[in-house]
Design a protein around this motif. Structure first.
Motif, short mmCIF file in Angstrom:
data_model
loop_
_atom_site.label_atom_id
_atom_site.label_comp_id
_atom_site.label_asym_id
_atom_site.label_seq_id
_atom_site.Cartn_x
_atom_site.Cartn_y
_atom_site.Cartn_z
N LEU A 5 0.83 -1.21 0.00
CA LEU A 5 0.00 0.00 0.00
C LEU A 5 0.86 1.25 0.00
O LEU A 5 0.56 2.25 -0.66
N ILE A 6 1.94 1.16 0.78
CA ILE A 6 2.84 2.32 0.82
C ILE A 6 3.47 2.56 -0.54
O ILE A 6 3.58 3.69 -1.00
N GLU A 13 4.07 12.47 -0.84
CA GLU A 13 2.88 12.87 -0.09
C GLU A 13 2.93 12.32 1.33
O GLU A 13 2.56 13.02 2.28
N ILE A 14 3.42 11.08 1.47
CA ILE A 14 3.56 10.51 2.82
C ILE A 14 4.57 11.31 3.63
O ILE A 14 4.34 11.63 4.81
N PHE A 15 5.68 11.66 3.00
CA PHE A 15 6.71 12.45 3.68
C PHE A 15 6.14 13.82 4.10
O PHE A 15 6.39 14.29 5.21
N ARG A 17 2.95 14.65 4.65
CA ARG A 17 1.97 14.51 5.73
C ARG A 17 2.65 14.21 7.06
O ARG A 17 2.28 14.73 8.10
N THR A 18 3.67 13.36 7.01
CA THR A 18 4.41 13.02 8.23
C THR A 18 5.10 14.26 8.81
O THR A 18 5.08 14.51 10.02
N SER A 19 5.71 15.05 7.93
CA SER A 19 6.39 16.28 8.36
C SER A 19 5.41 17.25 9.00
O SER A 19 5.70 17.88 10.03
N LEU A 20 4.23 17.39 8.40
CA LEU A 20 3.22 18.29 8.95
C LEU A 20 2.74 17.80 10.31
O LEU A 20 2.53 18.60 11.24
N CYS A 21 2.58 16.48 10.45
CA CYS A 21 2.17 15.94 11.74
C CYS A 21 3.21 16.25 12.82
O CYS A 21 2.87 16.66 13.94
N LEU A 22 4.49 16.06 12.48
CA LEU A 22 5.56 16.34 13.44
C LEU A 22 5.64 17.83 13.76
O LEU A 22 5.87 18.23 14.92
N LEU A 23 5.43 18.68 12.75
CA LEU A 23 5.46 20.12 12.97
C LEU A 23 4.32 20.55 13.89
O LEU A 23 4.54 21.33 14.84
N TYR A 24 3.12 20.05 13.62
CA TYR A 24 1.99 20.38 14.48
C TYR A 24 2.23 19.91 15.91
O TYR A 24 1.93 20.61 16.87
N LEU A 25 2.80 18.71 16.06
CA LEU A 25 3.08 18.18 17.39
C LEU A 25 4.09 19.04 18.14
O LEU A 25 3.92 19.33 19.33
N PHE A 26 5.11 19.48 17.43
CA PHE A 26 6.11 20.37 18.04
C PHE A 26 5.47 21.68 18.49
O PHE A 26 5.71 22.17 19.60
N LEU A 27 4.63 22.27 17.62
CA LEU A 27 3.97 23.53 17.96
C LEU A 27 3.00 23.36 19.13
O LEU A 27 2.90 24.25 19.98
N ILE A 28 2.31 22.24 19.17
CA ILE A 28 1.39 21.98 20.28
C ILE A 28 2.13 21.97 21.61
O ILE A 28 1.72 22.60 22.59
N ILE A 29 3.26 21.26 21.64
CA ILE A 29 4.07 21.20 22.87
C ILE A 29 4.59 22.59 23.23
O ILE A 29 4.54 23.01 24.40
N ASP A 62 -5.46 12.19 7.87
CA ASP A 62 -5.09 12.30 6.46
C ASP A 62 -3.91 11.39 6.13
O ASP A 62 -3.87 10.74 5.08
N LEU A 63 -2.92 11.32 7.05
CA LEU A 63 -1.76 10.45 6.85
C LEU A 63 -2.20 8.99 6.81
O LEU A 63 -1.72 8.20 5.98
N VAL A 64 -3.11 8.62 7.71
CA VAL A 64 -3.60 7.25 7.75
C VAL A 64 -4.28 6.88 6.43
O VAL A 64 -4.05 5.81 5.86
N SER A 65 -5.10 7.81 5.93
CA SER A 65 -5.81 7.53 4.67
C SER A 65 -4.84 7.44 3.49
O SER A 65 -5.04 6.65 2.57
N VAL A 66 -3.77 8.25 3.51
CA VAL A 66 -2.78 8.21 2.42
C VAL A 66 -1.98 6.93 2.48
O VAL A 66 -1.76 6.25 1.46
N VAL A 67 -1.50 6.55 3.68
CA VAL A 67 -0.67 5.36 3.83
C VAL A 67 -1.47 4.09 3.51
O VAL A 67 -0.99 3.17 2.83
#
Length: 274
Positions: A5-6, A13-15, A17-29, A62-67
Motif C-alpha cells: 500500500l505504501i 505525499e507521505i513524507f 503529511r508526516t512532516s506536517l504531523c511532526l510540525l503540528y506536534l512540536f507547535l502543540i508542545i 489524512d496520513l492514515v488515509s494516504v498510507v
C-alpha cells in the motif's frame, strides 16, 4: 500488505503529511508549555493550542488515509471536520492573542513613562511629550498661551527619610502625588522630576492665576501629615507660556531658577513663588 500500500502511495505525499504531523506536534508542545506566559490566563494561547491539536488530528487522519490508501468516507469526513474546527480555533485564538499583545504593548509603553513608585508621570514623559502637549490643548492657541509649568521641591525631605526611614519617606511621596492629583484639575499633569522634586503642567491659566496654583499645591502639602504632626512645605517655581517662553527648555529653566531662589527662605505652611 502494508508495504504494498505504501508503494502504491506517493512517497512524497507521505513524507509531506508526516512532516506536517511532526510540525503540528512540536507547535502543540511549544504553545502548551508557554500558554500562561503569552496571554492573560492563557486564553488566547490555549485556544491556539487546542486549534493546533485539532488540526493535528486531521493531519493524522489524512496520513492514515494516504498510507492505507483507504477511501473510507468516515475518515475523510472526520479529517475535514477536524481541519475546519482547527482552523476556526486557530483564528479565534490568534484574535485573542493579538488583542492581548496589543494591550501588553500599550501597557509597556505606559509603564515606560510612569514613575514606578508614585505612579506619577516621569521625566521621560516630560521630555517626550511636553512640546506637543503644551501648545495643543483644547482652549489654547497655537502659541501656547494660558499654560503654566510649576517645579516643586519639597523642603528638607532628607530629614523625613533620616527620621522615619526611606520606606516611610517613599509612602509620603506616594501620598503627596495622590494629594496633588486630587487638588489639581483633571487635565493637569503631575510629573516626578526626580527624588522629591515634581513638575506640574497646568492648562488655561495665566500669570494672574499663579496664587490659585500655589494655593492648590499648599493644600496638597498640608494634607500629608507626618507622625509627629509636622507638615510638608515646598519651594515652588512657576513659569508661564508664552510670557516666559514656549520652549520646554526655556520654561523649565525659568521655573527652576525661581524655585531655587526660594530655597534660602524659611517656609512653614505656605507654598510661595517669586
Amino acid at each position: 500488505m502494508m508495504t504494498g500500500l505504501i508503494h502504491n502511495s506517493s512517497l512524497f505525499e507521505i513524507f509531506t503529511r508526516t512532516s506536517l504531523c511532526l510540525l503540528y506536534l512540536f507547535l502543540i508542545i511549544l504553545f502548551f508549555r508557554n500558554r500562561h506566559k503569552m496571554s492573560a490566563r492563557g486564553k488566547g494561547w490555549s485556544v491556539l493550542t487546542i486549534g493546533l491539536f485539532t488540526d493535528w488530528i486531521g493531519e493524522v487522519l489524512d496520513l492514515v488515509s494516504v498510507v492505507s490508501g483507504s477511501k473510507n468516507a468516515f475518515i475523510n469526513t472526520a479529517k475535514y471536520v477536524f481541519f475546519d474546527a482547527g482552523a476556526f480555533l486557530i483564528v479565534l485564538g490568534g484574535i485573542f492573542w493579538v488583542r492581548k499583545l496589543a494591550r501588553t504593548i500599550d501597557k509597556l509603553a505606559f509603564e515606560n513613562v510612569v514613575d514606578p513608585l508614585t505612579r506619577a508621570y516621569n521625566r521621560r514623559f516630560l521630555a517626550q511629550h511636553f512640546e506637543q502637549l503644551l501648545p495643543n490643548r483644547p482652549g489654547s492657541n497655537p502659541s501656547g498661551q494660558n499654560s503654566a509649568i510649576a517645579i516643586i521641591d519639597v523642603d528638607n525631605f532628607k530629614s523625613v527619610n533620616d527620621r522615619y526611614g526611606h520606606v516611610y519617606g517613599d509612602s509620603v511621596l506616594k501620598k503627596l502625588v495622590l494629594a496633588l492629583k486630587a487638588n489639581l484639575r483633571r487635565d493637569d499633569y503631575v510629573i516626578r522630576y526626580g527624588g522629591d522634586e515634581f513638575v506640574l503642567i497646568c492648562y488655561n491659566v495665566g500669570p494672574d492665576e499663579r496664587q490659585i496654583i500655589l494655593d492648590r499645591v499648599n493644600k496638597a502639602l498640608s494634607s500629608v501629615a507626618l507622625p509627629r504632626g509636622e507638615r510638608l512645605t515646598a519651594s515652588v517655581g512657576l513659569a508661564f507660556s508664552p510670557q516666559d517662553g514656549t520652549r520646554f527648555e526655556d520654561l523649565v529653566a525659568t521655573a527652576d531658577e525661581r524655585m531655587y531662589s526660594l530655597k534660602n527662605y524659611d517656609r512653614k505652611n505656605t507654598a510661595q513663588q517669586v
